[in-house]
Design a protein around this motif. Structure first.
Motif, PDB file in Angstrom:
ATOM      1  N   LYS A   1       8.774  -5.465   2.170  1.00 21.40           N
ATOM      2  CA  LYS A   1       7.893  -5.552   3.337  1.00 21.40           C
ATOM      3  C   LYS A   1       8.716  -5.622   4.612  1.00 21.40           C
ATOM      4  O   LYS A   1       8.468  -4.904   5.587  1.00 21.40           O
TER       5      LYS A   1
ATOM      6  N   ASP B   1       0.824  -1.204   0.000  1.00 24.36           N
ATOM      7  CA  ASP B   1       0.000   0.000   0.000  1.00 24.36           C
ATOM      8  C   ASP B   1       0.864   1.261   0.000  1.00 24.36           C
ATOM      9  O   ASP B   1       0.564   2.246   0.672  1.00 24.36           O
TER      10      ASP B   1
ATOM     11  N   TRP C   1      -1.177  -0.870   7.022  1.00 24.76           N
ATOM     12  CA  TRP C   1      -1.477  -2.296   6.907  1.00 24.76           C
ATOM     13  C   TRP C   1      -2.441  -2.717   8.014  1.00 24.76           C
ATOM     14  O   TRP C   1      -3.334  -3.491   7.800  1.00 24.76           O
TER      15      TRP C   1
END
Lengths: 173, 443, 773
Positions: free
Chosen positions: B387, B293, B401
C-alpha cells in the motif's frame, strides 16, 4: 523320497513323482495337447556341443513351445519365431480352463517347464498344482516337488544326457 | 538409401560430449549458422530432394567446427506462410530423433554435433539427415505434400543465407506481433490437459497463448490443420459480445461443450466474473488483492512468498481443475506481453505486484510510465508495504481507492487466502438421543 | 477438547422443540479447512470394498502357494492340496489370501510401530511442533488428508490418524483368525485395506521426522552423501546403526556435537536408518543396503552396533560377539534377550560393555548416544580386528555342495572354494558381488567354514574401494515440480514415472537396478527411488566414474533421479500421485479415496519396481500402491509372496471403463496391464515398465511417446515388434511418427478399428450428464 533341490522347499504330502527320460517320454507322448515353457536359464546352455535352442526347436515339432521373451532373440537368430511371453503371464492363462490356447484350440493337458530360476518355477508349478487340472512336468536339473513329474536332482552332465535322451525318444515315435 | 542409424524419439535426450563428437556444425564458436523453413508453390519443389552445398561430412575434418545452415522448403494446399515458424521448430525435434545427431537452439543460433559412433556406422553424409527430416515431416504433418531440404556448409553461402533469413525472422515476428483477435475469424481450442483435468480447456487467440505457454495461435492453427479432430481444433470466434472483456459467442458455445457443461462463458481478458479456467500446469497465476484493489502475478519458479504472505503453491491451489474461480487466473507469462493482457480489469494499470524475475522478462511490454510503479518482492513483501509503495509511487490503482471511498461498489466474491471467515461446527458421529420428537404443524 | 457432554433440558426454536436432550461429543476440533468432506473419511474395513472388487475383477489374484499346508491352529496341520479343505473349512485359495493379509498386517504393523514411537518421542522431546514440509509443498500430508480426512497442522494432529490406522490393523489382523474370513476376495480386500493404512502410517512417520528433525524438506538439491564400505574411516572409532528408526542414531550425533567429538567418531548406518541419519546429518555414512549387514558386521569395522527396529538380523548379537563389538538394543521391538539397562548410569553400562558384556538394552535414546560414543572410543583402542586367511579356510572345503543348495541364487561356492584353495580368489570375489548376504550357506557347511566372511575377504580389495555418492533423502515432492511436469506429460515429452523401491533380495546382480534406472533416466522418464533400492542405485559408476546421483539431478522431473528417502518415505511417492489429482483436476482429497485411486489408475502413468522385495513391509507397500491404482513389478523372488494381480489383455470385456463425458461404457487399451507382476528377468521388467506406463487418458502425443519406448525396448531386448501393439493404438495419431509405415501395416493386417479416448473412470457416479444448452 527325493529331497527338493532347495531342501526347505517341501510343499506338503503331495510331491512330484521322479521320472527318467524314458518314463517322461512315455507320459508326454500319451498326452494330447502339450506345451513346453522355456525360461531365461536356457541362455548359453549347451547339450554336448549343440546349443539347447536347437533341441527345443526340434521338440517344437511335437508340442507347443513358449519361450521367455528374454531368450526370444536366440530363436529369431535361428530363423524360428516361437511364442514369447513371461512365465507368470503364461501360467496365469493356463490356470483358466476356458482359455483357448495360443493356437485357439483350447487349453493344454500338460505343460513342461525348463530353465527357470528354481523358486520361480516352483511357484508357477504350485499355481497349476492347486488351481488347474493341467499336469505339469519339470525338465530342469533339479527336483521340483510341486510338479506332477520331475527329473531328479542331477549333475550337469547327467542332466544333459537325460534331456538329450528325452528329446530323441520323443522325436523317434 | 537406408539410414545407417536409428531414428526415434528415444534418442531425443541424447547429448553428445566434445570427446564423442565427430564434427560440430554451428554452435557458439562459429559465426554463421541458421535454419529456415519457407513455403513454396508446388512447382518450385523437387519433392524428396536433398542438396548439400559445400563439403559433406566425409570431407569435413574430424573434431572440426563448421558454419551450417538447414533450409527446408515445403508446399501443400493447406500449408500457408503463417505456419512456417511452427514447421521450422520441428527441425530441432526431428534432428534429435536421429541417433548420434544433436541439435540445440533455433533460428540463427543452432548448434549441432554428429557423434563419432554414428559416423563410423556409416552416417557419412548430410543426405541421410535430409532423408530423415523429409520422412518425419511428412509423417507428422501430412499437410506437407512436397518438401526439399538443402544443407549448406560453405562459409560464404551460409553467411549470405543467414543474412536473408534474419530479414524473414524479423518480418515473421512483426507479423505475429501485429496479429490480433480482430484480424482473425478463427481461434483455437486445446484439450490436451483434459487427460488430467477433464473439464478444462484453453482458448488460444492471437492475443492469448495457452496457459502452459506451449501453444500459441500459430501452433494451434497448424495442429488443427493436420488433425482437425485432434486435441487442437478451430473455434469460429462468432460474434463479439463484449469487446472489453473479450467475450465471443463462438467461444462460449465451445466452452459449454468442451467443459462438459461445467462452464458457460469465458471472458478472455478478465480475472473477474467469468475468467478463463485453469488446469494445473499454468506458468503463472494472476490474483486479485482486495486490500489494494489491484492484481498481482506470481510464476511457478518463484520460491519465496508473495505479497499475500503465501507462495505460488498456495495461490495455485485456489484455481485449477477446470474450475472457474473469480479473482484467480492461471496464465502463461507470455500473455503479459499481449496488448489485451487483462484489458477488462485495467491491464497493466491494475498490476501492482510481480516477482522481479518476471518483471525483468516482460519489462519492455510494461508501459514506460508504470515500470517503476509496480512492486516486486524487493519493494513489498506484505500488504501494508505494498500500500505504502503504491501510494508513494502514485500507481493508478490508488485513484480507485478514492473512488471506493466515494462510491459503493458491489462486493466481489473473492475468497481471501489464509484468513478464516467465521467458524463452522460439524458434528461427526454425534449421538443425539431424544426421548420424544414432536413435529407440530404451524398454523 | 475431548469427552464433552452436554445436556439441554429444554430447547425451543421456530422449528424444533426439545426436552431432555443429551448430546455427547467425542471431540471438538477447531477447523479452518474449507474442503468438503468426501464419502470415506477414515474408512472402515468394508467401506472401500466395492473399489477393491472393481480392481480384483480386472486384476484377478493368481495364487502360488509356497506351502500346501496350514499350520496355524491345533486342528492342523491341514493339507489343502487337491481341493481339500482344512478342518476349519478353509480352502487353498482363501488360505493364500489369508497369508497375504497376514503379511500385509505385519508390514503395516512395522511401519505403525515405527510411526507411533517416533511421533510420541518427537512430541516429548521437541514439543508439539508445527508440521512443516518446506516451501512449495502445499499439501503437507496427502495420504492423511485423503484417507483420514484431516489436515494436520502440528505433530499431535498425527495421533488421530495413527490411532485410526492402529484400529484398522486390529480389525484386519483379526480376520486372519481361524474361523473368521472365508473367501479369497475378501481377504484381498482386507489386505488392500490394511496396506492403504500402511501408506498412511509411513507418511505419518516421515512427516513427523521431517518436521521435527530438520530433514531436507522436499529439496531436490539435498546433499550428496557417502555410501559404501570404503567411505568409512576405519582409523576412527566406528558406530554402526542398523534398522529403520533414526532416533538413537540421531542422539549419537547429538552427543558427538555436544562434546566436541564430531570429527573423531564415524557414524555409519545400514538399511533405512542410514538414509535417515544422512537426512539428519550429511556427515553420516551409509554402509549400504540390508544385503551388506552380515558382511559388514563380519568385517569387525564397527566397534559399537546400535540396532533399532525392522530388518535387523536376529543373530546380530552372536555375529557381533565374533568381532568383539558391543551391541546396544534400543527399541522395544528388538530386545535380543539383553538386560534392560535403561535406568542404570551410563558409566555402569559402559564399564559392563567394556568388561565383555555382549550388549545392553537401553530404551532411552539420549542415554544410547552417550553410551555408544564412550564405549566405541574405548573399545576401538583395545579391540583387535582379526584378519581372515581365506586360502587356509577354503582348503577345508570338501566339495559336498550343500552350500549351493541353500543358496537362493545357486551361486557356485564349491568351485569358488576350490579355486581359492589354490590361491585364486577371483571366483569367490565374483560370488561376493551376487551374494545377498543371507548366510544360509554357512548353516549347512559340513566343515563350518565361515563362507560369508570368506567372500568378503576375497573381495576385500574391491570393498575397500567401494565409495560412492547417494543423494540424501529429499522427502516430499514439491507441488510446483508436479505442476512443471504437467505440460510435458500431455505434450508427450515425458513418458512416465518409474519408482525403484524395496529391499535388496536380488536374483541377479545388485547392479541390475542401477542399470534399469539409467535406461529410464536416459529416456527422460521421471525416476524416483527410496530405501535399499536407492542405495543400490548409488553403488554403480559409469565409465567416467560417476554415480547416477552425480549424473542426474535430484528433481521430480524428466531425466531426473529423486531419492525420497527411507522406507517410510515411500509415502511421498504415493503422495505425488495423489497430488496430481488435486493439482490438475482440483479433485478433493479429503476422505475421497475411491475417486482419487480411480483417477490415478486411469491417468497417472506411474509404475513401481520392487526388484528385490523381501519383507512383509514390501508386501504391504506394494499392496498399498495397488489399491491406489499404481502397478508394481517385482523381481522373480516376488513370486514367493504367493500372489500376483494380473489383468487379461486377451479378454476385451475386462477392459471397459465409463466415459465420464457421456456415461457410456467404452473399450480401453489393456492398461495398466497388471497391478502386481513378477518379471523373470531384468529385460522382461524393463519392457513391462515401459508398457505399464500407458493409461487410458493418454493424449495422442503422450501415447506416441509411451509406445515409442515400449516398442524400442521390446525390439532391443526381445528382437521384434511387440505382438499386442494394435491394442494400444486408439487412433492413427497414437502411432509414433517414426514407425508409421511399419505399424499401419500391422493395423491393416489385424483389421484394426479406431476408438475414442474417453474421460475414463470405473465409477459410474463420476459420470457427468452431458448438458449442452
Amino acid at each position: 523320497m527325493t529331497i527338493p533341490w532347495f531342501s526347505a522347499n517341501i510343499p506338503g504330502p503331495k510331491q512330484a513323482r521322479v521320472v527318467t527320460p524314458e518314463i517322461a517320454a512315455k507320459i508326454l507322448s500319451k498326452v494330447g495337447r502339450k506345451m513346453m515353457l522355456c525360461g531365461s536359464g536356457i541362455k548359453g546352455q549347451k547339450i554336448g556341443k549343440e546349443p539347447i535352442q536347437k533341441y527345443i526347436l526340434d521338440l517344437s515339432k511335437e508340442m507347443s513351445v513358449v519361450v521367455a521373451p528374454s531368450v526370444l532373440k536366440d530363436f529369431l537368430e535361428m530363423g524360428a519365431e516361437p511364442v514369447a511371453k513371461g512365465v507368470v503371464e503364461v501360467t496365469n492363462l493356463l490356470r483358466d480352463a476356458e482359455w483357448r490356447g495360443f493356437d485357439g484350440k483350447g487349453n493344454y493337458d500338460m505343460v513342461a517347464y525348463l530353465g527357470f530360476p528354481y523358486y520361480l518355477e516352483s511357484q508357477m508349478l504350485s499355481v497349476l498344482k492347486h488351481f488347474s487340472d493341467i499336469k505339469t512336468m519339470s525338465l530342469g536339473r533339479f527336483y521340483q516337488p510341486n510338479a506332477d513329474y520331475s527329473f531328479d536332482n542331477l549333475k550337469e552332465k547327467e542332466w544333459e544326457k537325460n534331456f538329450e535322451n528325452l528329446i530323441s525318444l520323443l522325436r523317434r515315435k | 538409401m537406408k539410414i545407417p542409424v536409428d531414428v526415434s524419439v528415444v534418442h531425443e535426450g541424447e547429448r553428445i560430449r566434445k570427446e564423442d563428437m565427430y564434427v560440430e556444425l554451428g554452435g557458439p564458436k562459429v559465426s554463421s549458422k541458421g535454419e529456415l523453413v519457407r513455403v513454396r508453390k508446388p512447382g518450385e519443389i523437387r519433392d524428396g530432394n536433398v542438396e548439400v552445398e559445400g563439403p559433406d561430412f566425409d570431407k569435413l575434418k574430424e573434431g572440426g567446427r563448421y558454419p551450417f545452415a538447414i533450409f527446408v522448403e515445403v508446399a501443400g494446399k493447406n500449408v500457408e506462410e503463417d505456419l512456417e515458424a511452427v514447421i521450422e521448430r520441428r527441425i530441432h525435434d526431428y534432428c534429435n530423433y536421429v541417433e548420434g545427431f544433436m541439435h540445440l537452439n533455433q533460428r540463427y543460433d543452432i548448434w549441432c554435433r554428429l557423434s563419432k559412433k554414428s559416423y563410423e556406422r556409416g552416417f557419412n553424409t548430410l543426405k541421410y539427415l535430409g532423408q530423415a527430416l523429409i520422412t518425419l515431416f511428412k509423417a507428422e504433418l501430412p499437410i506437407i505434400e512436397k518438401i526439399q531440404v538443402t544443407f549448406i556448409t560453405d562459409e560464404k553461402k551460409v553467411e549470405a543465407f543467414v543474412n536473408d533469413a534474419r530479414k524473414i525472422y524479423e518480418a515473421r515476428d512483426a507479423r505475429a506481433r501485429a496479429l490480433s483477435e480482430e484480424e482473425v475469424d478463427t481461434f483455437y481450442g486445446c484439450v490436451l490437459c483434459q487427460s488430467f483435468a477433464p473439464t478444462h480447456f484453453c482458448v488460444i487467440t492471437p492475443d492469448r497463448i495457452s496457459l502452459c505457454g506451449s501453444i500459441n495461435w500459430f501452433d494451434g492453427r497448424a495442429a488443427a490443420r493436420v488433425d482437425p479432430k485432434g486435441p487442437n481444433f478451430a473455434i469460429p470466434k462468432g460474434e463479439l459480445i463484449d469487446e472489453v472483456n473479450g467475450e465471443y459467442s463462438g467461444v462460449n458455445k465451445v466452452v459449454k461443450e468442451r467443459s462438459q457443461g461445467e462452464t458457460e462463458r469465458f471472458y478472455l481478458h478478465s480475472i473477474f466474473n467469468f475468467p478463463h479456467t485453469s488446469c494445473g500446469c499454468f506458468e503463472s497465476i494472476a490474483f486479485y488483492i482486495p486490500e489494494v484493489d489491484g492484481v498481482g502475478v506470481v510464476h511457478r519458479d518463484y520460491i519465496g512468498e508473495t505479497v499475500l504472505g503465501v507462495p505460488f503453491s498456495t495461490l495455485a491451489t485456489q484455481t485449477g481443475g477446470g474450475k472457474q474461480v473469480e479473482g484467480f487466473l492461471g496464465m502463461a507469462i507470455e500473455y503479459m506481453r499481449s496488448p489485451k493482457f487483462l484489458q477488462a480489469d485495467g491491464g497493466w494499470n491494475r498490476m501492482v505486484w510481480l516477482p522481479k524475475s518476471v518483471k525483468e522478462r516482460v519489462i519492455d511490454d510494461i508501459p514506460a510510465e508504470l515500470r517503476d510503479k509496480i512492486a516486486t518482492e524487493e519493494d513489498a513483501t506484505d500488504i501494508a508495504a505494498l500500500k505504502g509503495f503504491l501510494k508513494e509511487r502514485g500507481h493508478p490503482v490508488v485513484e480507485r481507492w478514492r473512488e471506493v471511498e466515494a462510491v459503493e461498489v458491489p462486493e466481489l466474491e473473492v475468497m481471501p487466502v489464509g484468513a478464516p471467515g467465521g467458524i463452522k461446527i460439524i458434528l461427526q458421529n454425534a449421538k443425539i438421543h431424544a426421548e420424544k420428537v414432536i413435529i407440530k404443524k404451524i398454523k | 477438547m475431548k469427552g464433552t457432554k452436554f445436556k439441554i433440558d429444554e430447547f425451543e426454536s421456530d422449528l424444533i422443540k426439545a426436552t431432555g436432550l443429551e448430546i455427547t461429543v467425542g471431540r471438538i476440533v477447531e477447523e479452518e479447512w474449507e474442503e468438503i468432506l468426501g464419502p470415506t473419511p477414515m474408512p472402515s474395513v468394508t467401506d472401500l470394498r466395492k473399489w477393491d472388487f472393481a480392481l480384483l475383477n480386472r486384476y484377478k489374484p493368481m495364487y502360488a502357494p509356497l506351502c500346501d499346508l496350514c499350520c496355524l491352529c491345533t486342528y492342523g496341520k491341514c493339507d489343502l492340496s487337491d481341493g481339500k479343505k482344512g478342518a476349519c473349512g478353509i480352502d487353498i485359495g482363501a488360505q493364500q489370501g489369508r497369508i497375504v493379509l497376514l503379511a500385509c498386517c505385519i508390514g503395516a504393523a512395522a511401519h505403525g510401530g515405527h510411526a507411533r514411537h517416533i511421533v510420541e518421542h518427537l512430541i516429548e522431546e521437541h514439543g508439539d511442533m508445527p508440521i512443516d514440509m518446506g516451501k512449495n509443498v502445499e499439501v503437507e500430508a496427502p495420504l492423511v488428508r485423503l484417507i483420514a480426512g484431516i489436515m494436520p497442522k502440528k505433530l499431535s494432529d498425527l495421533l488421530e490418524p495413527l490411532e485410526y490406522a492402529e484400529g484398522e490393523l486390529m480389525h484386519s489382523l483379526s480376520a486372519t483368525h481361524t474361523g473368521q474370513e472365508g473367501y479369497f476376495t475378501d481377504f484381498e480386500s482386507k489386505a488392500l485395506h490394511v496396506s492403504m493404512t500402511d501408506q498412511l502410517l509411513m507418511e505419518i512417520a516421515d512427516v513427523a521426522q521431517i518436521s521435527a528433525l530438520g530433514f531436507p524438506k522436499g529439496d531436490p538439491g539435498a546433499p550428496l552423501v557417502d555410501i559404501g564400505f570404503g567411505s568409512i574411516d576405519t582409523k576412527k572409532p566406528v558406530i554402526l546403526c542398523i534398522g529403520h528408526n533414526v532416533v538413537p542414531g540421531a542422539e549419537v550425533i547429538n552427543y558427538l556435537r555436544d562434546h566436541d567429538l564430531y570429527d573423531k567418531v564415524e557414524v555409519a548406518g545400514i538399511c533405512c536408518t542410514a538414509h535417515d541419519l544422512t537426512r539428519y546429518d550429511k556427515g553420516a555414512k551409509i554402509v549400504g543396503p540390508l544385503s551388506k549387514q552380515l558382511q559388514f558386521v563380519r568385517t569387525g569395522i564397527a566397534d559399537v552396533i546400535i540396532v533399532d527396529e525392522q530388518c535387523v538380523r536376529a543373530d546380530v548379537l552372536q555375529e557381533a560377539r565374533k568381532t568383539g563389538a558391543a551391541v546396544i538394543a534400543t527399541n522395544d521391538k528388538i530386545c535380543l534377550g539383553l538386560p534392560d539397562r535403561t535406568k542404570d548410569s551410563p558409566k555402569d553400562v559402559i564399564d559392563n560393555l567394556l568388561g565383555g558384556a555382549p550388549g545392553a538394552l537401553i530404551l532411552d535414546a539420549e542415554k544410547v548416544g552417550e553410551v555408544a560414543v564412550r564405549t566405541a572410543i574405548k573399545l576401538s583402542e583395545t579391540r583387535k580386528r582379526r584378519a581372515l586367511n581365506v586360502v587356509k579356510e577354503a582348503k577345508k572345503c570338501i566339495q559336498c555342495g550343500l552350500c549351493i543348495r541353500e543358496c537362493h541364487n545357486n551361486l557356485d561356492i564349491p568351485r569358488g572354494m576350490e579355486k581359492a584353495a589354490k590361491g585364486d580368489l577371483s571366483l569367490l570375489s565374483e560370488i561376493y558381488e551376487l551374494c545377498i548376504g543371507c548366510g544360509r550357506c554357512e548353516n549347512v557347511c559340513s566343515k563350518e567354514i565361515p563362507i560369508v566372511s570368506l567372500l568378503g575377504g576375497a573381495a576385500k580389495e574391491i570393498t575397500r574401494k567401494e565409495r560412492y555418492k547417494v543423494r540424501s533423502g529429499r522427502g516430499p515432492i514439491q507441488d510446483t515440480e508436479i505442476r512443471n511436469v504437467g505440460s510435458p506429460i500431455v505434450l508427450g515429452e515425458i513418458p512416465g514415472v518409474v519408482a525403484f523401491v524395496g529391499c535388496p533380495n536380488y536374483a541377479g546382480s545388485s547392479k541390475e537396478i542401477a542399470e534399469m534406472a539409467e535406461i529410464f533416466l536416459s529416456r527422460r522418464y521421471i525416476v524416483t527411488t527410496s530405501g535399499c533400492a536407492a542405495m543400490d542405485i548409488a553403488m554403480y559408476k559409469d565409465e567416467e566414474g560417476k554415480t547416477l546421483y552425480e549424473k542426474y539431478p535430484g528433481n521430480f522431473d524428466a531425466g531426473c533421479l529423486s531419492n525420497v528417502g527411507s522406507c517410510v518415505s515411500n509415502a511421498h511417492i504415493a503422495g505425488a500421485a495423489i497430488k496430481i489429482a488435486s493439482i490438475f483436476a482440483h479433485r478433493n482429497l479429503r476422505g475421497n479415496y475411491e475417486e482419487i485411486a480411480d483417477y490415478i489408475l486411469n491417468r497417472v502413468g506411474a509404475v513401481g519396481v520392487a526388484w528385490g522385495a523381501m519383507s512383509q513391509k514390501a508386501a504391504s507397500i506394494a499392496t498399498g500402491f495397488n489399491r491406489l491404482g499404481v502397478p508394481v513389478i517385482l523381481g522373480p523372488r516376488g513370486a514367493k509372496y504367493r500372489r500376483t494381480y494380473l489383468g487379461r489383455p486377451d479378454k476385451s470385456e475386462d477392459w471397459m471403463v465409463y466415459n465420464a463425458r457421456t456415461g457410456e461404457k467404452v473399450q480401453i487399451s489393456p492398461s495398466p496391464e497388471y497391478l502386481l507382476y513378477v518379471a523373470e528377468s531384468k529385460e522382461e521388467a524393463i519392457v513391462s515398465i515401459a508398457k505399464n506406463c500407458i493409461r487410458p487418458n493418454d493424449t495422442t502425443k503422450g501415447r506416441q511417446i509411451k509406445l515409442t519406448h515400449y516398442i524400442d525396448l521390446h525390439k532391443r531386448y526381445f528382437g521384434k515388434m511387440p505382438e499386442d501393439i494394435a491394442m494400444y493404438i486408439r487412433t492413427e495419431a497414437d502411432i509414433p511418427i517414426t514407425l508409421k509405415a511399419e505399424i499401419m501395416k500391422i493395423l491393416k493386417a489385424e483389421k484394426w478399428e479406431p476408438r475414442i479416448t474417453p474421460d475414463p473412470t470405473l465409477l459410474e457416479r463420476l459420470c457427468r450428464k452431458k448438458e449442452v444448452k
